[in-house]
Design an enzyme around this catalytic site. Structure first.
Site, PDB file in Angstrom:
ATOM      1  CB  SER A  13      -0.692   0.043   0.852  1.00  0.00           C
ATOM      2  OG  SER A  13      -2.176   1.529   0.671  1.00  0.00           O
ATOM      3  CG  HIS A  40      -4.315  -1.392  -1.623  1.00  0.00           C
ATOM      4  ND1 HIS A  40      -3.538  -1.105   0.593  1.00  0.00           N
ATOM      5  CD2 HIS A  40      -4.446  -2.364  -1.669  1.00  0.00           C
ATOM      6  CE1 HIS A  40      -4.276  -2.275   1.064  1.00  0.00           C
ATOM      7  NE2 HIS A  40      -4.462  -3.190  -0.267  1.00  0.00           N
ATOM      8  CG  ASP A 132      -5.656  -6.443   1.568  1.00  0.00           C
ATOM      9  OD1 ASP A 132      -6.279  -7.182   1.418  1.00  0.00           O
ATOM     10  OD2 ASP A 132      -5.876  -5.790   0.549  1.00  0.00           O
TER      11      ASP A 132
END
Length: 316
Positions: A13, A40, A132
């Site tokens: 991310s 992300h 995540d």
């Protein structure tokens, strides 16, 4: 000795693009594995991340395309706003619900890789926030794969690596330069230098390019007269006639779901038109009413066609 792996799934991310760029710069020009990347990002231009990776040495980096075969030596990047999933020998993209607040999300990539390729998978979590990828990394380990996490002390954002360590229990925690060496160590030639399809060597036949109606994996055509005409890796088998019937049934269900979605859109449009009218916004009310009317008309036409189709199928 470490068992060979030929599927590398990487997720991250915030700060992960920097980490990933450094990672691919430490990899050799040709890696004997297919590499999948979910980062992300905001819905930016499709080709931006592959271009960044290519500048840092990742030859063959490109945005993943739904249904394309998985080749060694390629880097597949998740497109904006689509989950990147792995089936045996093939890529799938999904506009399904967001997971952990993201689409693309890391967990779907990791979990699909583990289920399709089990102990042949290397999962890597890089810099980022929240968690995540942590559950997906644990799933990779449970299926016998290798789990690697960037050293939180090196990551620009340490929260995602720390959560991955706590939840995923990786075999390795390392800086990106060492992660690159681990990837090379865990992979070896699978196609004598050629871009072979990952998983093709142990496939139960010839890929048909048709999805299994039961599990949606790839169906493989028989190579002899004694095997079922179509079979997936799970074991679902079909003759040509039964496959045609199964797909017709699933097609009908999908089309009726489309009718329902249009009807719901019409209902929502009417609701929004009423709210706009109540707050004194006649232009907004008219716009929502137009959308509701169009959705209702599309639903009605689609329902009429479906009823006629099902009637013909029942009589024929």
């Amino acid at each position: 000795m470490t068992e060979p792996r030929d599927v590398v799934a990487i997720g991250g991310s915030a700060g992960a693009i920097e980490s990933l760029s450094a990672l691919v710069s430490h990899l050799p020009a040709q890696v004997d594995a297919a590499i999948f990347v979910t980062i992300h990002t905001l819905p930016i231009a499709d080709g931006l991340l592959p271009k960044i990776l290519s500048r840092h040495g990742a030859r063959g980096a490109a945005v993943a395309v739904d249904g394309e075969p998985i080749l060694c030596g390629r880097v597949y990047v998740a497109p904006p706003d689509l989950h990147l999933l792995i089936e045996p020998g093939r890529i799938r993209l999904s506009a399904g619900p967001k997971e952990n607040g993201h689409r693309p999300a890391i967990d779907p990539l990791f979990c699909s890789a583990a289920r399709s390729y089990e102990d042949r998978v290397i999962g890597v979590v890089l810099s980022g926030t929240l968690d995540d990828g942590s559950v997906g990394l644990r799933v990779i380990r449970q299926h016998g794969g290798t789990a690697i996490v960037q050293d939180p002390k090196e990551a620009l954002f340490a929260q995602m690596p720390r959560n991955a360590i706590e939840i995923g229990h990786p075999q390795h925690v390392a800086p990106v330069a060492d992660i690159a060496r681990l990837i090379v160590t865990h992979t070896e030639a699978t196609s004598n230098g050629e871009q072979g399809i990952v998983g093709a060597g142990d496939a139960p036949g010839i890929s048909s390019g048709i999805a299994c109606p039961e599990c949606h994996g790839v169906l493989w055509g028989a190579t002899d007269d004694e095997s079922p005409e179509f079979r997936c890796r799970i074991g679902h088998t079909f003759t040509a006639e039964s496959l045609l019937e199964a797909h017709a049934s699933h097609l009908e269900a999908s089309l009726w779901a489309g009718v329902r979605a249009l009807q719901e859109q019409a209902s929502l449009g009417k609701h929004m038109a009423g709210r706009a009218q109540t707050r004194g916004d006649p232009q907004g009310a008219a716009r929502y009413a137009d959308r509701a009317r169009a959705a209702g008309e599309h639903a009605a036409r689609m329902e009429t066609l479906l009823l006629a189709w099902t009637a013909r199928s029942a009589s024929g």
